[in-house]
Design a protein around this motif. Structure first.
Motif, PDB file in Angstrom:
ATOM      1  N   GLY A  10       0.814  -1.209   0.000  1.00  9.61           N
ATOM      2  CA  GLY A  10       0.000   0.000   0.000  1.00  9.61           C
ATOM      3  C   GLY A  10       0.849   1.261   0.000  1.00  9.61           C
ATOM      4  O   GLY A  10       2.084   1.212   0.020  1.00  9.61           O
ATOM      5  N   GLY A  11       0.183   2.391  -0.017  1.00  6.99           N
ATOM      6  CA  GLY A  11       0.848   3.671   0.128  1.00  6.99           C
ATOM      7  C   GLY A  11       1.802   4.003  -1.001  1.00  6.99           C
ATOM      8  O   GLY A  11       1.554   3.762  -2.182  1.00  6.99           O
ATOM      9  N   GLY A  12       2.966   4.546  -0.597  1.00 11.11           N
ATOM     10  CA  GLY A  12       3.952   4.995  -1.569  1.00 11.11           C
ATOM     11  C   GLY A  12       4.532   3.879  -2.407  1.00 11.11           C
ATOM     12  O   GLY A  12       4.884   4.091  -3.573  1.00 11.11           O
ATOM     13  N   ALA A  13       4.643   2.665  -1.846  1.00 11.68           N
ATOM     14  CA  ALA A  13       5.197   1.539  -2.593  1.00 11.68           C
ATOM     15  C   ALA A  13       4.318   1.219  -3.799  1.00 11.68           C
ATOM     16  O   ALA A  13       4.818   0.959  -4.901  1.00 11.68           O
ATOM     17  CB  ALA A  13       5.322   0.310  -1.687  1.00 11.68           C
ATOM     18  N   ARG A  14       3.002   1.250  -3.609  1.00 12.20           N
ATOM     19  CA  ARG A  14       2.106   0.957  -4.727  1.00 12.20           C
ATOM     20  C   ARG A  14       2.185   2.047  -5.789  1.00 12.20           C
ATOM     21  O   ARG A  14       2.153   1.746  -6.990  1.00 12.20           O
ATOM     22  CB  ARG A  14       0.679   0.817  -4.231  1.00 12.20           C
ATOM     23  CG  ARG A  14      -0.327   0.542  -5.327  1.00 12.20           C
ATOM     24  CD  ARG A  14      -1.685   0.153  -4.772  1.00 12.20           C
ATOM     25  NE  ARG A  14      -1.625  -1.137  -4.081  1.00 12.20           N
ATOM     26  CZ  ARG A  14      -2.682  -1.728  -3.523  1.00 12.20           C
ATOM     27  NH1 ARG A  14      -3.867  -1.123  -3.559  1.00 12.20           N
ATOM     28  NH2 ARG A  14      -2.562  -2.888  -2.922  1.00 12.20           N
ATOM     29  N   ILE A  15       2.304   3.287  -5.355  1.00 10.01           N
ATOM     30  CA  ILE A  15       2.446   4.384  -6.327  1.00 10.01           C
ATOM     31  C   ILE A  15       3.716   4.197  -7.148  1.00 10.01           C
ATOM     32  O   ILE A  15       3.721   4.366  -8.371  1.00 10.01           O
ATOM     33  CB  ILE A  15       2.465   5.742  -5.592  1.00 10.01           C
ATOM     34  CG1 ILE A  15       1.118   5.983  -4.908  1.00 10.01           C
ATOM     35  CG2 ILE A  15       2.785   6.872  -6.570  1.00 10.01           C
ATOM     36  CD1 ILE A  15       1.085   7.232  -4.055  1.00 10.01           C
ATOM     37  N   LEU A  16       4.822   3.828  -6.471  1.00 10.59           N
ATOM     38  CA  LEU A  16       6.080   3.580  -7.174  1.00 10.59           C
ATOM     39  C   LEU A  16       5.922   2.421  -8.156  1.00 10.59           C
ATOM     40  O   LEU A  16       6.446   2.471  -9.279  1.00 10.59           O
ATOM     41  CB  LEU A  16       7.192   3.271  -6.165  1.00 10.59           C
ATOM     42  CG  LEU A  16       8.578   2.939  -6.752  1.00 10.59           C
ATOM     43  CD1 LEU A  16       9.095   4.102  -7.596  1.00 10.59           C
ATOM     44  CD2 LEU A  16       9.560   2.594  -5.638  1.00 10.59           C
ATOM     45  N   GLY A  17       5.199   1.393  -7.742  1.00  8.55           N
ATOM     46  CA  GLY A  17       4.968   0.260  -8.625  1.00  8.55           C
ATOM     47  C   GLY A  17       4.201   0.665  -9.870  1.00  8.55           C
ATOM     48  O   GLY A  17       4.505   0.207 -10.979  1.00  8.55           O
ATOM     49  N   VAL A  18       3.182   1.513  -9.691  1.00 12.07           N
ATOM     50  CA  VAL A  18       2.397   1.987 -10.838  1.00 12.07           C
ATOM     51  C   VAL A  18       3.273   2.793 -11.789  1.00 12.07           C
ATOM     52  O   VAL A  18       3.187   2.652 -13.022  1.00 12.07           O
ATOM     53  CB  VAL A  18       1.201   2.830 -10.351  1.00 12.07           C
ATOM     54  CG1 VAL A  18       0.503   3.500 -11.528  1.00 12.07           C
ATOM     55  CG2 VAL A  18       0.221   1.967  -9.580  1.00 12.07           C
ATOM     56  N   VAL A  19       4.142   3.627 -11.216  1.00 12.98           N
ATOM     57  CA  VAL A  19       5.048   4.438 -12.046  1.00 12.98           C
ATOM     58  C   VAL A  19       5.994   3.540 -12.845  1.00 12.98           C
ATOM     59  O   VAL A  19       6.183   3.719 -14.056  1.00 12.98           O
ATOM     60  CB  VAL A  19       5.852   5.417 -11.162  1.00 12.98           C
ATOM     61  CG1 VAL A  19       6.944   6.108 -11.989  1.00 12.98           C
ATOM     62  CG2 VAL A  19       4.927   6.453 -10.538  1.00 12.98           C
ATOM     63  N   LEU A  20       6.582   2.549 -12.180  1.00 10.56           N
ATOM     64  CA  LEU A  20       7.511   1.643 -12.862  1.00 10.56           C
ATOM     65  C   LEU A  20       6.800   0.829 -13.943  1.00 10.56           C
ATOM     66  O   LEU A  20       7.344   0.619 -15.027  1.00 10.56           O
ATOM     67  CB  LEU A  20       8.172   0.710 -11.849  1.00 10.56           C
ATOM     68  CG  LEU A  20       9.161   1.353 -10.874  1.00 10.56           C
ATOM     69  CD1 LEU A  20       9.662   0.318  -9.863  1.00 10.56           C
ATOM     70  CD2 LEU A  20      10.343   1.945 -11.636  1.00 10.56           C
ATOM     71  N   LEU A  21       5.587   0.377 -13.640  1.00  5.80           N
ATOM     72  CA  LEU A  21       4.827  -0.389 -14.624  1.00  5.80           C
ATOM     73  C   LEU A  21       4.488   0.477 -15.832  1.00  5.80           C
ATOM     74  O   LEU A  21       4.571   0.022 -16.987  1.00  5.80           O
ATOM     75  CB  LEU A  21       3.548  -0.927 -13.983  1.00  5.80           C
ATOM     76  CG  LEU A  21       2.652  -1.785 -14.889  1.00  5.80           C
ATOM     77  CD1 LEU A  21       3.403  -3.020 -15.368  1.00  5.80           C
ATOM     78  CD2 LEU A  21       1.382  -2.190 -14.141  1.00  5.80           C
ATOM     79  N   THR A  22       4.117   1.723 -15.587  1.00  6.59           N
ATOM     80  CA  THR A  22       3.819   2.648 -16.683  1.00  6.59           C
ATOM     81  C   THR A  22       5.044   2.872 -17.560  1.00  6.59           C
ATOM     82  O   THR A  22       4.964   2.859 -18.791  1.00  6.59           O
ATOM     83  CB  THR A  22       3.314   3.989 -16.133  1.00  6.59           C
ATOM     84  OG1 THR A  22       2.171   3.763 -15.294  1.00  6.59           O
ATOM     85  CG2 THR A  22       2.942   4.932 -17.273  1.00  6.59           C
ATOM     86  N   LEU A  23       6.193   3.071 -16.903  1.00  8.58           N
ATOM     87  CA  LEU A  23       7.443   3.258 -17.661  1.00  8.58           C
ATOM     88  C   LEU A  23       7.765   2.018 -18.492  1.00  8.58           C
ATOM     89  O   LEU A  23       8.203   2.129 -19.640  1.00  8.58           O
ATOM     90  CB  LEU A  23       8.591   3.566 -16.705  1.00  8.58           C
ATOM     91  CG  LEU A  23       8.578   4.943 -16.042  1.00  8.58           C
ATOM     92  CD1 LEU A  23       9.708   5.055 -15.027  1.00  8.58           C
ATOM     93  CD2 LEU A  23       8.717   6.031 -17.100  1.00  8.58           C
ATOM     94  N   LEU A  24       7.534   0.844 -17.903  1.00  9.78           N
ATOM     95  CA  LEU A  24       7.806  -0.402 -18.616  1.00  9.78           C
ATOM     96  C   LEU A  24       6.915  -0.525 -19.847  1.00  9.78           C
ATOM     97  O   LEU A  24       7.366  -0.929 -20.923  1.00  9.78           O
ATOM     98  CB  LEU A  24       7.592  -1.594 -17.683  1.00  9.78           C
ATOM     99  CG  LEU A  24       7.918  -2.988 -18.249  1.00  9.78           C
ATOM    100  CD1 LEU A  24       9.390  -3.087 -18.603  1.00  9.78           C
ATOM    101  CD2 LEU A  24       7.541  -4.067 -17.238  1.00  9.78           C
ATOM    102  N   LEU A  25       5.630  -0.166 -19.697  1.00  4.18           N
ATOM    103  CA  LEU A  25       4.695  -0.255 -20.820  1.00  4.18           C
ATOM    104  C   LEU A  25       5.011   0.773 -21.903  1.00  4.18           C
ATOM    105  O   LEU A  25       4.694   0.557 -23.084  1.00  4.18           O
ATOM    106  CB  LEU A  25       3.263  -0.046 -20.322  1.00  4.18           C
ATOM    107  CG  LEU A  25       2.711  -1.147 -19.408  1.00  4.18           C
ATOM    108  CD1 LEU A  25       1.334  -0.760 -18.887  1.00  4.18           C
ATOM    109  CD2 LEU A  25       2.649  -2.476 -20.150  1.00  4.18           C
TER     110      LEU A  25
END
Length: 430
Positions: free
Chosen positions: A230-245
């Motif tokens: 949750g929290g900031g870790a999930r936001i970071l995950g979304v950012v990394l996934l977006t960059l990957l896509l």
């Protein structure tokens, strides 16, 4: 003692099948009999093929009572294997199609038997151990006999027959170790050491595709783990996934520049040249193809036409989709694509019940796409194909088990490793 043997026998049987599937026994074959274009089966290959058939039948038979938990995916995959075998009816080399088709059918049967008799974590512990031993054996062979370790080609192939097969074995070994870390079935220190060995050997054999697949496994594992928090870790995950896509399609469009930046041939050592020459032959037999494992047979005049144009005989199209179209036509391609999409969906559904297995399954599906750009995938009995099919079976088994339990919680979208949580009542039947 008898009880212990009965309990451990499936593990030994699966270990033998894994050794054969990742082709770690190639060193015995090429040392005793050599390796050349169009080489027929010898005594050792006949022994390994027969032993795999026997092991697969026994594993499937003794685990048949658990068939119901994975019958849908297993039935679809077995039917695909039967279709490829039946393509001998229109194959340009029926003998090659029958031999390879029988091998593929029992390859699938053995994977079903492994999924019936072992839990997912046990299977990946075995896979990690088998791949690690093959990596160590390859490094030892390089030290004591460099000429044997490069197979006379100048490329490091270790105990395998080709460098790309070695690289693929290191990729699936890395995935197995990452699964062990997520499932906490291995110590962190030993898993990290094994992953370092796998990465080193993959780089040593200069298999760029396998190195990229290993990197993808690392990144996807980290991103999914962040998304589960949750929290900031999930936001970071979304950012990394977006960059990957975003980065992945750009890299695919600018593949030539990317390869030049890495010091690699933009034609992938002539692979892209093959694509242009084999494509017209796909249009000649678009629906059913040329027969499973038949197009690149030395008995096929069309294969020699391509070879004469390229000035070397290509054993495959070096592209996953093109190889499938040549062997099984559009019918086979649609079947494989459907199985891939179904497995991706199963991995997402499995996230709430067995997160480590679901992550491994999803990562493998992504690895198939990367590997398929320059190598054949799913079409033959290889380590990566085996992991793809069996992770789908394990995910289906986890979902099936959860559906048979009384719903007690709904879980998160990405879930955690909690097999006791049942799916919501709204979950549609797959």
């Amino acid at each position: 003692m008898a009880t212990l043997f009965q309990r451990q026998w499936p593990r030994w049987a699966v270990c033998w099948l894994l050794l054969c599937q990742i082709q770690a026994l190639s060193i015995i074959d090429r040392t005793l009999y050599g390796n050349w274009l169009g080489k027929p089966g010898d005594v050792f290959t006949q022994f390994t093929n027969i032993s795999q058939i026997i092991m697969s039948v026994i594993l499937f038979g003794i685990g048949a009572r658990r068939w119901s938990s994975l019958r849908h995916g297993a039935t679809l995959t077995l039917c695909l294997a039967v279709y490829l075998l039946l393509s001998a009816a229109w194959s340009v080399d029926p003998g090659a199609t029958i031999r390879t088709g029988i091998s593929y059918f029992f390859f699938i049967l053995g994977l079903i038997g492994a999924a019936e008799n072992l839990e997912g974590d046990d299977f990946f512990n075995l896979l990690a151990s088998v791949c690690f031993l093959s990596a160590i054996a390859s490094l030892i062979l390089l030290f004591i006999s460099p000429s044997l370790a490069d197979g006379g080609t100048g490329d490091f192939i270790g105990i395998f027959s080709y460098k790309n097969i070695l690289g693929q074995a290191m990729a699936v070994g890395s995935l197995a170790c990452l699964h062990g870390l997520r499932a906490q079935t291995r110590s962190r220190l030993s898993s990290l050491f094994m992953i370092l060995v796998f990465t080193f050997v993959a780089l040593k054999c200069r298999s760029t595709t396998s190195a990229l697949v290993i990197l993808l496994f690392y990144v996807l594992g980290a991103v999914i783990q962040l998304l589960q928090k949750g929290g900031g870790a999930r936001i970071l995950g979304v950012v990394l996934l977006t960059l990957l896509l975003i980065v992945a399609p750009v890299a695919a469009i600018s593949l030539d520049s990317l390869l030049e930046l890495m010091g690699k041939d933009p034609t992938l050592t002539g692979r892209t040249d093959i694509w242009g020459y084999v494509t017209p032959y796909i249009y000649q037999r678009p629906w059913l193809g040329w027969g499973y494992s038949a197009f690149f047979s030395t008995l096929n005049p069309a294969a020699w036409e391509v070879a004469n144009t390229l000035h070397w005989f290509a054993p495959e199209a070096h592209n996953g989709l093109l190889d499938i179209l040549l062997s099984g036509g559009l019918v086979g391609a649609v079947w494989f694509v459907y199985l891939w999409l179904r497995t991706v969906r199963l991995s997402l559904r499995c996230m709430r019940y067995d997160s480590p297995m679901a992550t491994t399954c999803f990562s493998c599906c992504a690895g198939i796409l990367v590997e398929g750009v320059s190598e054949q995938v799913l079409l033959y009995a290889t380590g990566l194909a085996g992991v793809f099919f069996i992770t789908g079976f394990f995910c289906e088994k986890a979902v099936s088990r959860a559906r048979r339990r009384t719903p007690v919680a709904h879980g998160n979208l990405v879930g955690t490793h909690s097999a006791h949580i049942a799916p919501s009542a709204a979950t549609a039947k797959f």
